[in-house]
Design a protein around this motif. Structure first.
Motif, PDB file in Angstrom:
ATOM      1  N   ARG B  26       0.862  -1.176   0.000  1.00  0.00           N
ATOM      2  CA  ARG B  26       0.000   0.000   0.000  1.00  0.00           C
ATOM      3  C   ARG B  26       0.902   1.229   0.000  1.00  0.00           C
ATOM      4  O   ARG B  26       1.732   1.400   0.882  1.00  0.00           O
ATOM      5  N   SER B  50      -2.563  10.384   6.555  1.00  0.00           N
ATOM      6  CA  SER B  50      -2.240  10.718   5.162  1.00  0.00           C
ATOM      7  C   SER B  50      -0.754  10.547   4.871  1.00  0.00           C
ATOM      8  O   SER B  50      -0.328  10.689   3.734  1.00  0.00           O
ATOM      9  N   TYR B 224      -2.409  14.224   0.352  1.00  0.00           N
ATOM     10  CA  TYR B 224      -3.665  13.490   0.296  1.00  0.00           C
ATOM     11  C   TYR B 224      -3.436  12.217  -0.493  1.00  0.00           C
ATOM     12  O   TYR B 224      -2.881  12.269  -1.598  1.00  0.00           O
ATOM     13  N   ASN B 225      -3.835  11.091   0.032  1.00  0.00           N
ATOM     14  CA  ASN B 225      -3.696   9.816  -0.675  1.00  0.00           C
ATOM     15  C   ASN B 225      -2.288   9.566  -1.191  1.00  0.00           C
ATOM     16  O   ASN B 225      -2.097   9.098  -2.304  1.00  0.00           O
ATOM     17  N   ARG B 244     -10.449  18.837  -2.613  1.00  0.00           N
ATOM     18  CA  ARG B 244      -9.925  18.317  -1.343  1.00  0.00           C
ATOM     19  C   ARG B 244      -9.401  19.434  -0.451  1.00  0.00           C
ATOM     20  O   ARG B 244      -9.565  19.415   0.773  1.00  0.00           O
TER      21      ARG B 244
END
Ligand SMILES: Nc1ncnc2c1ncn2[C@@H]1O[C@H](COP(=O)(O)OP(=O)(O)OP(=O)(O)O)[C@@H](O)[C@H]1O
Ligand SMILES: [Mg+2]
Lengths: 215, 275
Positions: B26, B50, B224-225, B244
């Protein structure tokens, strides 16, 4: 750090006294059949200086301090204190492990000597109570059968055990990953592994001493 | 401070290039690039989880990236020798999210530790310097206490004092205001501003407090992400129309609670004989 030793003293002492009684009783019950009760003195003296003294001490210390080391270091990992050391350009191993190692190298032989003394005195007490051997006679026989070589091999063993206990405890601590539950698991693993390795090392040492003819 | 004059203002002090960090396949950081310049305060923003702390750990060289590189003061953290890394670390002060003070030592000894380890100064000099660092963060009279006897805000300030003890060029601060009341949080903001003015330090701060970010930041970067979706001054961020960023600035929750579904579930529950 020397607190480790002082606090472990009563536990090691009591364990040694019990083991001294046990050894003397077992020895007496067997040897009595050959009418050789006086060899109990040899049994207790040699058994303790070579074997039981260092081993009992190491097992007691690995239970008390091995787990404490790994828990202490493990919680330092969790609270980022180890990371903090690294960012301060301080080697965590030098900083955390070295003083414990030094202390253990001093404390374990001392405790081993105390353990030897307690075990042998307990044996004497048993002989005094169960047979009519006077305490002074017992002590004289002890001095007679105690060999410097036995005491020294016992102390060498205790140094090796100290190395095992400190390194296993600390490495388990450094390996902690995750949260506080991992700290608990590492403490258990430290005790299990160091006790196991201590006994394994003892086997190795005894084999070496046996083969090199120390009898 | 030392070294500040000789170098061109345009060379970044910290340069993060295409850094990828992943745990179990991930991607927590997915190709991050960021430059931080001398004397600026960079605030890393982003939601919980995050990857802010992860990025910070890359910048201070605690972990290696799977790919990409981190260059601090011209030294590649992944390729440098242990000696260079050690030297670099001495020029960085890090205050961790939960302070990470050593409980076995007094506050004073915590702050003095880097000095004792890395300098040959006399004990009296070390004491004086330690006292000065504690005074900077307003803890001069608490040096003798153990860290356990300090409040959360005091611990964070003590951690800053320790981070400052070797007069670093770069101060890195993870979540100064998390878990603190607004007044103490504001005090820490002022402390960061003051330090920057007094010592012309490069400061990297992680936070999710917008108010604090706007108060102290020269530039901000939003994660973010696993990617940086915005880097810029506070005006640039405020003008941004990225959904966002707007969501973060305007504090809009991700999903509104589904009241209709709850009602339906509740009805079914009441009608059923499961009770
Ligand atoms: N050692 C690790 N092993 C596995 N996953 C990790 C590890 N460290 C971090 N992560 C994951 O990486 C993600 C980012 O973590 P990180 O600590 O960087 O978040 P953060 O932005 O600092 O959040 P917060 O604001 O809550 O501190 C999280 O989803 C976390 O689960
Ligand atoms: Mg974090």
């Amino acid at each position: 750090m020397l607190v480790v030793g002082v606090e472990a003293f009563p536990m090691v002492g009591i364990m040694a006294v019990c083991a001294g009684f046990i050894l003397a009783m077992q020895g007496a019950s067997e040897l009595r059949r050959f009418g050789a009760t006086q060899f109990v003195v040899d049994l207790v003296t040699i058994g303790f200086t070579r074997e039981l003294g260092p081993l009992l001490t190491a097992i007691a210390v690995s239970g008390r301090s091995g787990s404490a080391f790994s828990a202490e270091i493990g919680s330092m990992v969790v609270t980022e204190e180890i990371d903090a050391l690294r960012t301060m350009a301080i080697d965590p191993v030098d900083f955390v492990l070295a003083p414990k190692f030094l202390a253990a190298l001093i404390v374990l032989p001392c405790l081993t000597i105390i353990s030897n003394a307690c075990g042998i005195l307990a044996g004497g007490l048993f002989m005094r109570l169960s047979t009519d051997m006077a305490f002074s006679v017992y002590l004289r026989d002890v001095v007679h059968s105690m060999a410097l070589r036995d005491v020294m091999t016992g102390l060498v063993k205790s140094l090796a055990f100290a190395t095992i206990i400190v390194h296993v405890g600390c490495l388990e601590g450094f390996r902690v990953h995750g949260g506080p539950d991992a700290v608990g698991r590492s403490a258990t693993a430290a005790v299990v592994k160091s006790t196991f390795l201590v006994i394994l090392a003892d086997l190795g040492f005894t084999a070496i001493f046996y083969l090199t003819g120390g009898k | 401070m030392a070294g500040a004059l000789g170098e061109t203002a345009s060379a970044p002090v910290i340069s993060v290039r295409d850094v990828v960090v992943s745990y179990d396949a991930r991607h927590v950081l997915d190709g991050i690039s960021l430059d931080i310049f001398r004397g600026e305060t960079m605030v890393l923003l982003g939601g919980s989880g995050s990857g802010k702390s992860t990025l910070l750990r890359q910048i201070i060289g605690l972990e290696r990236p799977q790919s990409g590189q981190v260059v601090v003061n011209g030294v590649d953290l992944a390729k440098c020798t242990p000696r260079e890394l050690k030297k670099l670390r001495r020029s960085m002060g890090v205050a961790f999210q939960n302070a990470a003070l050593f409980n076995s030592m007094s506050v004073e000894d915590n702050v003095a530790l880097p000095l004792r380890e890395h300098t040959l100064l006399a004990e009296s000099t070390i004491r004086l310097m330690t006292w000065m660092k504690l005074a900077v963060v307003g803890l001069a009279e608490f040096g003798k206490l153990s860290p356990q006897e300090l409040s959360g805000g005091m611990k964070k300030r003590a951690a800053v004092a320790r981070a400052l003890s070797l007069d670093p060029e770069i101060l890195v601060f993870d979540e100064p205001s998390a878990g603190l009341d607004p007044i103490v949080a504001a005090e820490l903001d002022e402390l960061i501003l003051g330090l920057k003015q007094a010592f012309n330090m490069t400061v990297v701060v992680v936070t999710h407090e917008m108010a604090s970010a706007f108060r102290i930041a020269d530039r901000m970067a939003m994660l973010y992400n696993g990617s940086l979706i915005a880097v810029g001054t506070r005006e640039e961020l405020e003008r941004s129309s990225h959904p966002r960023i707007r969501q973060f600035l305007d504090r809009v929750p991700d999903k509104t609670a589904d009241t209709a579904a709850f009602d339906q579930y509740f009805q079914e529950y009441m009608q059923g004989d499961s009770v």
